[in-house]
Enzyme design. Structure first.
Site, PDB file in Angstrom:
ATOM      1  N   ARG A   8      61.899  49.593  98.536  1.00 58.97           N
ATOM      2  CA  ARG A   8      60.504  49.277  98.203  1.00 58.97           C
ATOM      3  C   ARG A   8      60.195  47.788  98.338  1.00 58.97           C
ATOM      4  O   ARG A   8      59.065  47.402  98.610  1.00 58.97           O
ATOM      5  CB  ARG A   8      60.198  49.726  96.765  1.00 58.97           C
ATOM      6  CG  ARG A   8      60.072  51.221  96.592  1.00 58.97           C
ATOM      7  CD  ARG A   8      60.087  51.564  95.138  1.00 58.97           C
ATOM      8  NE  ARG A   8      61.225  50.928  94.470  1.00 58.97           N
ATOM      9  CZ  ARG A   8      61.463  50.984  93.168  1.00 58.97           C
ATOM     10  NH1 ARG A   8      60.643  51.640  92.378  1.00 58.97           N
ATOM     11  NH2 ARG A   8      62.527  50.400  92.654  1.00 58.97           N
ATOM     12  N   HIS A  39      84.485  58.422  99.005  1.00 60.25           N
ATOM     13  CA  HIS A  39      85.112  57.358  99.808  1.00 60.25           C
ATOM     14  C   HIS A  39      86.636  57.420  99.765  1.00 60.25           C
ATOM     15  O   HIS A  39      87.297  56.857 100.623  1.00 60.25           O
ATOM     16  CB  HIS A  39      84.589  55.970  99.410  1.00 60.25           C
ATOM     17  CG  HIS A  39      85.049  55.503  98.081  1.00 60.25           C
ATOM     18  ND1 HIS A  39      84.428  55.839  96.916  1.00 60.25           N
ATOM     19  CD2 HIS A  39      86.088  54.715  97.734  1.00 60.25           C
ATOM     20  CE1 HIS A  39      85.068  55.282  95.909  1.00 60.25           C
ATOM     21  NE2 HIS A  39      86.076  54.592  96.378  1.00 60.25           N
ATOM     22  N   HIS A  98      87.180  62.460  93.229  1.00 63.33           N
ATOM     23  CA  HIS A  98      88.242  61.785  93.992  1.00 63.33           C
ATOM     24  C   HIS A  98      89.619  62.419  93.784  1.00 63.33           C
ATOM     25  O   HIS A  98      90.339  62.703  94.738  1.00 63.33           O
ATOM     26  CB  HIS A  98      88.339  60.305  93.586  1.00 63.33           C
ATOM     27  CG  HIS A  98      87.043  59.575  93.667  1.00 63.33           C
ATOM     28  ND1 HIS A  98      86.199  59.685  94.734  1.00 63.33           N
ATOM     29  CD2 HIS A  98      86.448  58.713  92.812  1.00 63.33           C
ATOM     30  CE1 HIS A  98      85.137  58.915  94.536  1.00 63.33           C
ATOM     31  NE2 HIS A  98      85.261  58.323  93.377  1.00 63.33           N
ATOM     32  N   ASP A 147      83.646  61.069  86.605  1.00 60.38           N
ATOM     33  CA  ASP A 147      83.587  59.923  87.511  1.00 60.38           C
ATOM     34  C   ASP A 147      84.758  59.906  88.503  1.00 60.38           C
ATOM     35  O   ASP A 147      84.613  59.424  89.618  1.00 60.38           O
ATOM     36  CB  ASP A 147      83.603  58.632  86.668  1.00 60.38           C
ATOM     37  CG  ASP A 147      83.211  57.422  87.490  1.00 60.38           C
ATOM     38  OD1 ASP A 147      82.188  57.492  88.182  1.00 60.38           O
ATOM     39  OD2 ASP A 147      83.932  56.398  87.441  1.00 60.38           O
ATOM     40  N   LYS A 166      90.047  56.699 102.960  1.00 65.14           N
ATOM     41  CA  LYS A 166      91.162  55.746 102.846  1.00 65.14           C
ATOM     42  C   LYS A 166      92.267  56.121 103.830  1.00 65.14           C
ATOM     43  O   LYS A 166      92.594  57.298 103.994  1.00 65.14           O
ATOM     44  CB  LYS A 166      91.722  55.758 101.414  1.00 65.14           C
ATOM     45  CG  LYS A 166      90.809  55.056 100.426  1.00 65.14           C
ATOM     46  CD  LYS A 166      91.427  55.063  99.043  1.00 65.14           C
ATOM     47  CE  LYS A 166      90.502  54.463  98.023  1.00 65.14           C
ATOM     48  NZ  LYS A 166      90.478  53.001  98.037  1.00 65.14           N
ATOM     49  N   LYS A 211      77.790  59.496  95.860  1.00 67.85           N
ATOM     50  CA  LYS A 211      78.123  60.085  94.570  1.00 67.85           C
ATOM     51  C   LYS A 211      77.270  59.416  93.490  1.00 67.85           C
ATOM     52  O   LYS A 211      76.785  58.306  93.747  1.00 67.85           O
ATOM     53  CB  LYS A 211      79.601  59.932  94.306  1.00 67.85           C
ATOM     54  CG  LYS A 211      80.015  58.559  93.724  1.00 67.85           C
ATOM     55  CD  LYS A 211      81.395  58.597  93.160  1.00 67.85           C
ATOM     56  CE  LYS A 211      81.568  57.593  92.073  1.00 67.85           C
ATOM     57  NZ  LYS A 211      82.871  57.540  91.461  1.00 67.85           N
ATOM     58  N   LYS A 217      90.608  53.216  82.607  1.00 73.10           N
ATOM     59  CA  LYS A 217      90.162  51.829  82.749  1.00 73.10           C
ATOM     60  C   LYS A 217      90.926  50.948  81.771  1.00 73.10           C
ATOM     61  O   LYS A 217      91.457  51.436  80.784  1.00 73.10           O
ATOM     62  CB  LYS A 217      88.667  51.747  82.472  1.00 73.10           C
ATOM     63  CG  LYS A 217      87.870  52.526  83.494  1.00 73.10           C
ATOM     64  CD  LYS A 217      86.403  52.258  83.402  1.00 73.10           C
ATOM     65  CE  LYS A 217      85.647  52.963  84.502  1.00 73.10           C
ATOM     66  NZ  LYS A 217      85.882  52.403  85.829  1.00 73.10           N
ATOM     67  N   GLU A 231      92.929  51.511  86.630  1.00 67.52           N
ATOM     68  CA  GLU A 231      92.113  50.316  86.852  1.00 67.52           C
ATOM     69  C   GLU A 231      92.370  49.328  85.724  1.00 67.52           C
ATOM     70  O   GLU A 231      92.678  49.739  84.598  1.00 67.52           O
ATOM     71  CB  GLU A 231      90.628  50.678  86.857  1.00 67.52           C
ATOM     72  CG  GLU A 231      90.220  51.607  87.980  1.00 67.52           C
ATOM     73  CD  GLU A 231      88.753  51.983  87.878  1.00 67.52           C
ATOM     74  OE1 GLU A 231      87.946  51.353  88.555  1.00 67.52           O
ATOM     75  OE2 GLU A 231      88.426  52.887  87.095  1.00 67.52           O
TER      76      GLU A 231
HETATM   77  P1  NAP Z   1      71.090  49.893  93.100  1.00 68.58           P
HETATM   78  O1  NAP Z   1      71.793  48.601  93.200  1.00 68.58           O
HETATM   79  O2  NAP Z   1      70.282  50.196  91.881  1.00 68.58           O
HETATM   80  O3  NAP Z   1      70.152  50.017  94.387  1.00 68.58           O
HETATM   81  C1  NAP Z   1      69.181  51.013  94.509  1.00 68.58           C
HETATM   82  C2  NAP Z   1      68.436  50.824  95.813  1.00 68.58           C
HETATM   83  O4  NAP Z   1      67.441  51.834  95.912  1.00 68.58           O
HETATM   84  C3  NAP Z   1      67.737  49.489  95.936  1.00 68.58           C
HETATM   85  O5  NAP Z   1      67.827  49.044  97.258  1.00 68.58           O
HETATM   86  C4  NAP Z   1      66.289  49.831  95.597  1.00 68.58           C
HETATM   87  O6  NAP Z   1      65.468  48.884  96.196  1.00 68.58           O
HETATM   88  C5  NAP Z   1      66.185  51.218  96.224  1.00 68.58           C
HETATM   89  N1  NAP Z   1      65.120  52.044  95.641  1.00 68.58           N
HETATM   90  C6  NAP Z   1      64.909  52.317  94.341  1.00 68.58           C
HETATM   91  N2  NAP Z   1      63.830  53.111  94.192  1.00 68.58           N
HETATM   92  C7  NAP Z   1      63.367  53.352  95.436  1.00 68.58           C
HETATM   93  C8  NAP Z   1      62.274  54.100  95.946  1.00 68.58           C
HETATM   94  N3  NAP Z   1      61.423  54.767  95.154  1.00 68.58           N
HETATM   95  N4  NAP Z   1      62.091  54.126  97.272  1.00 68.58           N
HETATM   96  C9  NAP Z   1      62.919  53.468  98.106  1.00 68.58           C
HETATM   97  N5  NAP Z   1      63.969  52.748  97.681  1.00 68.58           N
HETATM   98  C10 NAP Z   1      64.186  52.688  96.366  1.00 68.58           C
HETATM   99  O7  NAP Z   1      72.084  51.125  93.266  1.00 68.58           O
HETATM  100  P2  NAP Z   1      73.507  51.139  94.000  1.00 68.58           P
HETATM  101  O8  NAP Z   1      74.536  50.687  93.029  1.00 68.58           O
HETATM  102  O9  NAP Z   1      73.401  50.463  95.297  1.00 68.58           O
HETATM  103  O10 NAP Z   1      73.742  52.700  94.196  1.00 68.58           O
HETATM  104  C11 NAP Z   1      73.120  53.443  95.224  1.00 68.58           C
HETATM  105  C12 NAP Z   1      73.726  54.840  95.245  1.00 68.58           C
HETATM  106  O11 NAP Z   1      75.108  54.722  95.541  1.00 68.58           O
HETATM  107  C13 NAP Z   1      73.653  55.587  93.913  1.00 68.58           C
HETATM  108  O12 NAP Z   1      73.549  56.966  94.160  1.00 68.58           O
HETATM  109  C14 NAP Z   1      75.004  55.284  93.271  1.00 68.58           C
HETATM  110  O13 NAP Z   1      75.370  56.278  92.351  1.00 68.58           O
HETATM  111  C15 NAP Z   1      75.880  55.323  94.502  1.00 68.58           C
HETATM  112  N6  NAP Z   1      77.134  54.578  94.376  1.00 68.58           N
HETATM  113  C16 NAP Z   1      77.122  53.230  94.100  1.00 68.58           C
HETATM  114  C17 NAP Z   1      78.318  52.549  94.018  1.00 68.58           C
HETATM  115  C18 NAP Z   1      78.348  51.078  93.763  1.00 68.58           C
HETATM  116  O14 NAP Z   1      79.443  50.534  93.740  1.00 68.58           O
HETATM  117  N7  NAP Z   1      77.245  50.403  93.586  1.00 68.58           N
HETATM  118  C19 NAP Z   1      79.541  53.214  94.194  1.00 68.58           C
HETATM  119  C20 NAP Z   1      79.515  54.570  94.494  1.00 68.58           C
HETATM  120  C21 NAP Z   1      78.317  55.250  94.585  1.00 68.58           C
HETATM  121  P3  NAP Z   1      63.957  48.597  95.702  1.00 68.58           P
HETATM  122  O15 NAP Z   1      64.007  48.381  94.242  1.00 68.58           O
HETATM  123  O16 NAP Z   1      63.554  47.407  96.507  1.00 68.58           O
HETATM  124  O17 NAP Z   1      63.178  49.805  96.074  1.00 68.58           O
END
Ligand code: NAP
Length: 484
Positions: A51, A178, A240, A235, A182, A148, A331, A216
């Site tokens: 967004r 992921h 995994h 989790d 690996k 996930k 953890k 971890e």
């Molecule tokens: P995040 O940091 O909160 O990022 C969310 C993203 O979604 C941002 O780019 C946000 O940008 C966008 N977004 C939110 N609402 C939106 C909307 N209505 N329309 C379009 N874009 C929107 O989350 P994240 O940690 O990257 O995680 C993303 C996904 O990966 C999740 O399902 C999470 O469970 C999974 N995941 C994350 C990790 C990790 O290490 N971070 C690991 C495994 C899995 P804007 O606010 O600009 O819209």
């Protein structure tokens, strides 16, 4: 140098959530690494979508900063990074509204592969899938990649599957785990199915037990509120560790082909025995030396969520009946390590007087750190003094065995994203697999919730609650030491 590659066809990859944490830490640096490997064709586009009202230059700055922050200086350089950035585009899109979709549609080109990475909260998966179809952006060959967590129980996983299935057939859906990307995990399949040595012994007659450990050192730092709705079982174990267990326990597939592999994994999940309450130990890390404990980190003084779990799992089929699989993850443990250890039975009779003459062989597959494989075998201790026996490791560290290539193992995300582009679903979870894993996990979780069980408190820097030791001791076995 980065590892050898097989070229892929030109593609347009849209990263929904392109400004988010996962995109910055993993997806964008992984794409740059693939670019360095020569795997991103010159006429490909990587389109960030979120967004935030960024222009293309603003998003390119974010990509540059992400690569610089999350890749060491030795693995990047300014010239190639600048060239990589020419592939990057951005569009402001709202998954829940109309904004940006027409523009996105105009950016997508005909005649190239289309992939849409949903790196956003799962609650947006349905909206994204719907809009991609509504605005005619998706075609019959488009791939969608989902992150996930895939549900938090069978009901929610099923409804996510249903939402996606309304717009895309299973062959277009790539559910990321992921761990499957690996290198060592895939090596597990190579070891089993590309060698004659192990497979004949790969059964309860020869394998005493299997230990899978994912330890971890970090706590839930900063993610406490989310983690408290999840816990180690949801989790780590349901996804995994379940995938690792499946790869160890599955029958040889007829071919290394997505459905052949996933059919065999599904059979393992369906054969899992119900876990008895006495075969589960859950824990929460205590506070220590001013560092908050789990209760403080979760900001929930009554939390019963586990930051540690150890469990004994049985598989009810001819190959595995009688060989327990012990799983543990937690953890704030002593070291950061992930490994699978397959302990063979002792020889039935020792011809040597040495009491050590019939120790069990152990095959250890290390996922991290120092990815590699190690087989403990008995040999004669060198020198005079009779037939004294000693157990030594036959060690194959990838770094040593493969030289530079062995030290430069691609990140799991690099492989998985390229598999999406290639259209290879082998290392992605199928919908029925995820549902079967939840169908196994749900009653386990409901059991401790119904019993109102509180996790045992354990000291950070240890190997977890003492009761987890008993889980193995009472079977006459021991956990392997948690060490790097
Ligand atoms: P995040 O940091 O909160 O990022 C969310 C993203 O979604 C941002 O780019 C946000 O940008 C966008 N977004 C939110 N609402 C939106 C909307 N209505 N329309 C379009 N874009 C929107 O989350 P994240 O940690 O990257 O995680 C993303 C996904 O990966 C999740 O399902 C999470 O469970 C999974 N995941 C994350 C990790 C990790 O290490 N971070 C690991 C495994 C899995 P804007 O606010 O600009 O819209």
């Amino acid at each position: 140098m980065v590892s050898r590659t097989i070229p892929v066809d030109p593609f347009d990859l849209v990263i929904f959530g392109g400004t988010g944490d996962l995109a910055r830490r993993k997806i964008l640096p992984s794409l740059y690494r693939r670019y360095l490997a020569g795997q991103i064709p010159e006429d490909s586009q990587i389109i960030g979508a979120a967004r935030s009202e960024l222009d293309e230059a603003g998003f390119r700055d974010l990509v540059r900063a992400s690569v610089e922050e999350f890749l060491p200086a030795s693995k990047r350089d300014a010239t190639t990074l600048a060239a990589f950035l020419t592939h990057i585009r951005y569009v402001a899109v709202d998954a829940k509204g109309e904004a940006g979709w027409v523009e996105l549609g105009e950016m997508m080109r005909e005649g190239v592969i289309h992939a849409h990475y949903f790196s956003v909260a799962p609650s947006l998966f349905g909206d994204l899938a719907q809009r991609l179809c509504e605005f005619n952006i998706a075609n019959a060959d488009s791939r969608i990649v989902v992150e996930k967590p895939f549900g938090k129980d069978l009901k929610t996983a099923r409804s996510l599957n249903e939402v996606l299935a309304r717009h895309f057939p299973e062959q277009q859906i790539y559910r990321i785990d992921h761990y499957l990307g690996k290198e060592t995990v895939q090596n597990l399949m190579a070891i089993r199915f590309a060698n004659i040595l192990f497979e004949p012994l790969w059964k309860t007659e020869y394998i005493d037990h299997v230990q899978i450990t994912v330890a971890e050192t970090v706590g839930v730092d900063g993610r406490g509120a989310y983690y408290d709705t999840s816990g180690a079982m949801r989790d780590m174990v349901q996804n995994h560790m379940m995938q690792l267990l499946c790869l160890i326990a599955m029958e040889p597939p007829y071919h290394f082909d997505p459905d052949a592999v996933r059919d065999e994994k599904l059979k393992v999940i369906r054969a899992l025995e119900k876990v008895r309450p006495e075969d589960i130990v859950r824990g929460q890390y205590a506070s220590q030396g001013g560092k908050p404990g789990y209760i403080e980190d979760s900001e929930n003084p009554n939390s019963r969520t586990e930051s540690y779990i150890a469990m004994k799992v049985g598989i009810a089929n001819w190959r595995w009946k009688g060989t327990p699989f012990y799983l543990r993850t937690g953890k704030r443990l002593r070291a950061r390590t992930s490994e699978i250890a397959i302990t063979f039975r002792r020889p039935p009779h020792s011809i040597f007087d040495d009491p050590d003459g019939s120790r069990e062989n152990v095959l250890v597959i290390r996922l991290q750190p120092n990815e590699g494989i190690n087989l403990k075998v008995m040999i004669k201790e060198p020198g005079p003094g009779g037939m004294r026996l000693v157990q030594v490791p036959l060690d194959m560290s990838f770094a040593q065995a493969l030289g530079e290539e062995g030290t430069d193992i691609p990140d799991a995300y690099e492989r998985l994203i390229m598999d999406v582009i290639r259209g290879n679903q082998t290392l992605f979870m199928r919908g029925d697999e995820v549902e079967a894993a939840w169908a196994w996990a749900d009653p386990v979780i409901e059991g401790w919730e119904a019993r109102g069980e509180r996790p045992h408190v354990y000291q950070p820097g240890t190997s977890g609650p003492d009761d987890a030791l008993m889980l193995m001791h009472r079977d006459g076995r021991r956990w392997r030491e948690i060490k790097e």
